[in-house]
Every structure is written in structure tokens, then in C-alpha cells.
Design an enzyme around this catalytic site. Structure first.
Site, PDB file in Angstrom:
ATOM      1  N   CYS A   2       0.837  -1.199   0.000  1.00  0.00           N
ATOM      2  CA  CYS A   2       0.000   0.000   0.000  1.00  0.00           C
ATOM      3  C   CYS A   2       0.871   1.247   0.000  1.00  0.00           C
ATOM      4  O   CYS A   2       1.754   1.390   0.845  1.00  0.00           O
ATOM      5  CB  CYS A   2      -0.893   0.017   1.233  1.00  0.00           C
ATOM      6  SG  CYS A   2      -2.111  -1.285   1.220  1.00  0.00           S
ATOM      7  N   HIS A  11      13.400  -3.592  -8.590  1.00  0.00           N
ATOM      8  CA  HIS A  11      14.457  -4.594  -8.739  1.00  0.00           C
ATOM      9  C   HIS A  11      14.632  -5.409  -7.462  1.00  0.00           C
ATOM     10  O   HIS A  11      14.927  -6.605  -7.526  1.00  0.00           O
ATOM     11  CB  HIS A  11      15.764  -3.933  -9.191  1.00  0.00           C
ATOM     12  CG  HIS A  11      15.642  -3.335 -10.561  1.00  0.00           C
ATOM     13  ND1 HIS A  11      15.523  -4.096 -11.699  1.00  0.00           N
ATOM     14  CD2 HIS A  11      15.546  -2.048 -10.970  1.00  0.00           C
ATOM     15  CE1 HIS A  11      15.392  -3.308 -12.751  1.00  0.00           C
ATOM     16  NE2 HIS A  11      15.400  -2.061 -12.335  1.00  0.00           N
ATOM     17  N   GLU A  24      -1.126  -1.188  -4.428  1.00  0.00           N
ATOM     18  CA  GLU A  24      -2.126  -0.131  -4.517  1.00  0.00           C
ATOM     19  C   GLU A  24      -1.891   0.538  -5.854  1.00  0.00           C
ATOM     20  O   GLU A  24      -0.788   0.913  -6.177  1.00  0.00           O
ATOM     21  CB  GLU A  24      -1.945   0.863  -3.367  1.00  0.00           C
ATOM     22  CG  GLU A  24      -2.885   2.051  -3.395  1.00  0.00           C
ATOM     23  CD  GLU A  24      -2.504   3.138  -4.383  1.00  0.00           C
ATOM     24  OE1 GLU A  24      -3.425   3.743  -4.946  1.00  0.00           O
ATOM     25  OE2 GLU A  24      -1.310   3.382  -4.609  1.00  0.00           O
ATOM     26  N   HIS A  54     -11.081   2.569  -0.654  1.00  0.00           N
ATOM     27  CA  HIS A  54     -11.182   3.602   0.376  1.00  0.00           C
ATOM     28  C   HIS A  54     -12.344   4.556   0.116  1.00  0.00           C
ATOM     29  O   HIS A  54     -12.599   5.450   0.903  1.00  0.00           O
ATOM     30  CB  HIS A  54      -9.869   4.373   0.501  1.00  0.00           C
ATOM     31  CG  HIS A  54      -8.744   3.482   0.938  1.00  0.00           C
ATOM     32  ND1 HIS A  54      -8.677   2.940   2.199  1.00  0.00           N
ATOM     33  CD2 HIS A  54      -7.665   3.021   0.272  1.00  0.00           C
ATOM     34  CE1 HIS A  54      -7.601   2.182   2.302  1.00  0.00           C
ATOM     35  NE2 HIS A  54      -6.966   2.218   1.139  1.00  0.00           N
ATOM     36  N   CYS A  86      -5.924  -2.900  -1.497  1.00  0.00           N
ATOM     37  CA  CYS A  86      -6.061  -3.537  -0.187  1.00  0.00           C
ATOM     38  C   CYS A  86      -6.945  -2.703   0.752  1.00  0.00           C
ATOM     39  O   CYS A  86      -7.097  -1.498   0.569  1.00  0.00           O
ATOM     40  CB  CYS A  86      -4.693  -3.741   0.443  1.00  0.00           C
ATOM     41  SG  CYS A  86      -3.781  -2.217   0.713  1.00  0.00           S
TER      42      CYS A  86
END
Length: 121
Positions: A2, A11, A24, A54, A86
């Protein structure tokens, strides 16, 4: 992940050898996927959030399908996982159920379209 600086650590994420990661994505307007436009190859599964949990607003099937299509412009079909951002536990069931139903409908719609396109070629 998130609200992470995903592009800065891609990487390191690749080196973790995870099977699937989720990020997110919906609030970033797909900016977190820019690293893939720049040529970074990621072979494992990735689930960029297709809608913002949200917000109590329930996204339409078409809106989610459009967002998935934007993701498919930079991600290969076999690594894309379709999931919300999430935090579903922050929403009421009356908001979650129709939003997830629309998400599933969008995924099915695009799978059908992709399968048809495969046979046309």
C-alpha cells in the site's frame, strides 16, 4: 504494497522471488505501472488494484474493465491478477459485494474478449 514507492524498489521486489505481489494502484492513476512501460520485465504475478476500496463509490463493470485494459497495455496477460486495492475490511458488505461482483464481471468480459481475439489472429 500500500502506497509504496514501487517503481523505486522494483528490482528488489524481483529479487524476492515472490509468486504474486499486489500493489495499490487505483489512486495512483496507473503511475505505479510506469516502470513496466520503461521496459522492466517481471515474470511473476502482479495484482495492481483495479478499484479504490477507500471510497464508498461502487465502480461499474465498464470502469473496471477499462482500468484492466490499461494494465494490459503494459503487463502480459499471464502475469496480471485482477484484485481490488487492499483494505476491504474498511468497507461495508453492501459496498463490497456489488463492487466485487462488478470486478468479477469485468474480468470475465475481458477474458472472453481476449479469447475471441486469440482465435481471430
Amino acid at each position: 504494497m500500500c502506497y509504496s514507492n514501487f517503481n523505486d524498489i522494483i528490482h528488489l521486489i524481483i529479487n524476492m522471488d515472490a509468486d504474486v505481489i499486489t500493489i495499490e494502484n487505483s489512486r495512483s492513476d496507473e503511475k505505479l505501472l510506469s516502470v513496466f512501460r520503461e521496459g522492466v520485465k517481471y515474470g511473476a504475478g502482479i495484482g495492481p488494484g483495479v478499484y479504490d476500496i477507500h471510497s464508498p463509490r461502487i465502480p461499474s463493470t465498464e470502469e473496471i474493465a477499462d482500468r484492466i485494459n490499461k494494465m494490459l497495455a503494459v503487463l502480459e496477460t499471464h502475469i496480471l491478477w485482477v484484485n481490488p486495492d487492499c483494505g476491504l475490511k474498511t468497507r461495508k458488505y453492501t459496498e463490497v459485494k456489488p463492487a466485487l461482483s462488478n470486478m468479477v464481471a469485468a474480468a470475465k468480459l475481458l477474458r472472453t474478449q481476449l479469447a475471441r481475439a486469440k482465435w481471430v489472429v
